[in-house]
Design an enzyme around this catalytic site. Structure first.
Site, PDB file in Angstrom:
ATOM      1  CG  HIS A 107      -1.612   1.225   1.538  1.00 27.08           C
ATOM      2  ND1 HIS A 107      -2.944   1.435   1.251  1.00 27.08           N
ATOM      3  CD2 HIS A 107      -1.173   2.371   2.106  1.00 27.08           C
ATOM      4  CE1 HIS A 107      -3.285   2.659   1.639  1.00 27.08           C
ATOM      5  NE2 HIS A 107      -2.227   3.249   2.161  1.00 27.08           N
ATOM      6  CD  GLU A 108       2.152   3.285   3.831  1.00 23.15           C
ATOM      7  OE1 GLU A 108       2.318   4.401   3.301  1.00 23.15           O
ATOM      8  OE2 GLU A 108       1.211   3.038   4.596  1.00 23.15           O
ATOM      9  CG  HIS A 125       0.491   6.290  -0.444  1.00 19.32           C
ATOM     10  ND1 HIS A 125      -0.683   6.814  -0.925  1.00 19.32           N
ATOM     11  CD2 HIS A 125       0.187   5.742   0.761  1.00 19.32           C
ATOM     12  CE1 HIS A 125      -1.648   6.583  -0.047  1.00 19.32           C
ATOM     13  NE2 HIS A 125      -1.152   5.930   0.977  1.00 19.32           N
ATOM     14  CD  GLU A 166      -4.255   6.848   2.236  1.00 24.18           C
ATOM     15  OE1 GLU A 166      -3.882   5.654   2.234  1.00 24.18           O
ATOM     16  OE2 GLU A 166      -3.498   7.797   2.453  1.00 24.18           O
TER      17      GLU A 166
END
Ligand code: ZN
Length: 453
Positions: A293-294, A297, A373
């Site tokens: 997930h990070e 970003h 997100e």
């Protein structure tokens, strides 16, 4: 991440809107209580990404909200209303009582030169706001977090962090507040445009400096202690198309029981940071999803997208200050004790208008953040294809972190910078395009489309 940008914006323009507070959790995950957590799973023996066993590939049910979580949310709402009103009431009082003009007069005596008057005024008003905001900050950050069992912080650490923030605030104001006031003098008609443009390098430098200079003032950052897990994360990063990625571990356990991971910095300072707390609470597969997930970003340049949005919102805010301040000064100038916007005593007026406009437009940056997100969740799922670990990571977060799974529309619009955890768990349970032969949205970024099994 959103909080970092808000901090940058606040430093640039309106310290009045950033009451004394330690750098907020970059809010990528949420608060998680340690109590009642199962012991962390032992690291898998094999170094390759652990393949989900048939027993744990089913859908993960969304846990219902606990009684304590509902109480935390309700009391948080009351606190939020009080905090919002307070943040508008204080600059209004400083303005309408003429206090701001008196602080300006006081600053002129030792200051003499324009810049020094401005810097002394900035320091005095920052100090005043710090003192006025202190009781609420102490209750919210220290008393309440301890009462709900979410904090590990000693009073000494809280106080040191608060004072560090005060010093950062005073230095920050001395470094940047002259910019809008100089532009107000030089270009009374277009100052709002030039200030927003000048805000771009200021915000970029603040975000760049955040992990290098500001965050280390509060906590210790270093390489990961678990070198085997670090190797797996770096291998995952390479698959995600991140060259020379950096992963740091930070000792947040001295402050909180919350768990979190986030991407921070800009350009050369960009990095992924894991709180030591999250390393203890999640198992290796869950951590690899969180890192995926990070990495989303990181790869999808979400910090740059948020930066651009903030500059656009800053421009809109400053134009509204420009459009409305003349009328307010004509009407109330005698009480304010100044008759021009380029008078430093107008600072609370700027803060007040930016505060009102900022409150009104809050749903815009929050909606953008929720969208980013959601896309980072998608990226993490496409990278790991480990739906079950992703969903259990969020379920663990929710149960242990006093979060509630679903939120009402108003709460979502003005509060949520992430989709509610119930929605995230449902998405993790169902999003499997690779299982139906459909293309991946972010597969083009991956060096190797399918994870090693
Ligand atoms: Zn995120």
């Amino acid at each position: 991440m959103l909080r970092t940008l808000l901090l940058a914006l606040a430093l640039t323009l309106a310290p009045a809107l950033a009451p004394a507070q330690a750098p907020a959790p970059p809010a990528d995950t949420a608060h998680a209580a340690a109590a009642g957590l199962p012991a962390p799973n032992p690291p898998p023996v094999a170094a390759s990404a652990a393949a989900p066993s048939p027993a744990d590939t089913g859908a993960v049910p969304v846990p219902p909200a606990s009684e304590k979580a509902l109480r935390y949310e309700r009391s948080g709402n009351v606190l939020w209303v009080i905090g919002t009103l307070w943040s508008l009431l204080i600059p209004a009082l400083i303005l309408f009582t003429g206090l701001s003009a008196r602080i300006r007069d006081l600053s002129r005596r030792p200051g003499r030169k324009w810049y020094f008057t401005l810097a002394i005024y900035g320091a005095l008003i920052t100090l005043l706001l710090f003192v006025v905001n202190l009781p609420l900050a102490f209750y919210e950050e220290f008393v309440r977090e301890h009462a709900y069992g979410l904090s590990n912080q000693t009073f000494a650490k809280w106080a040191t962090d608060a004072l560090t923030n005060l010093v950062i605030g005073i230095v920050g104001v001395a470094l940047v507040m002259w910019v809008p006031y100089l532009l107000l003098r030089k270009s009374p008609r277009r100052w709002w445009l030039w200030t927003a443009l000048a805000g771009i390098p200021l915000i970029v430098v603040t975000v760049w400096l955040q992990p290098l200079l500001i965050e280390p003032m509060f906590n210790r950052f270093g390489p990961m202690h678990d070198r085997a897990l670090e190797q797996r994360i770096l291998a995952e990063a390479e698959r995600a198309g991140i060259e020379g990625g950096r992963v740091y571990e930070v000792n947040k356990s001295v402050d909180t029981k919350a768990v979190n991971a986030y991407v921070t910095g800009f350009g050369g300072s960009k990095r992924i940071v894991l709180w030591d707390t999250i390393l203890r609470k999640l198992d290796a597969r869950e951590l690899l999803f969180v890192m995926g997930h990070e990495m989303g970003h990181y790869v999808l340049k979400h910090i740059a997208i948020l930066l651009s949005m903030f500059v656009a919102l800053l421009l809109a805010c400053l134009w509204l200050v420009h459009a409305s301040s003349g009328w307010l000064i004509r009407r109330h100038g005698r009480r304010f004790g100044f008759d021009r916007l380029d008078d430093i005593a107008s600072y609370p007026l700027l803060a007040l208008i930016v505060g009102v406009v900022g409150f009104a437009i809050t749903p815009i940056p929050l909606a953008v953040s929720r969208h980013l997100e959601h896309e980072a969740d998608r990226f993490g799922l496409e990278l790991t294809r480990d739906n079950h670990a992703a969903a259990t990571a969020f379920a663990k977060l929710q149960e242990e972190n006093l979060a509630t799974p679903y939120h009402g529309t108003l709460y979502k619009l003005w509060h949520d910078n992430h989709p509610p955890l119930g929605e995230r768990i449902e998405f993790c349970n169902t999003y499997k395009p690779w299982a139906h032969g459909q293309p991946l949205r972010y597969g083009g970024h991956f060096k190797d489309p399918a994870p090693a099994r």
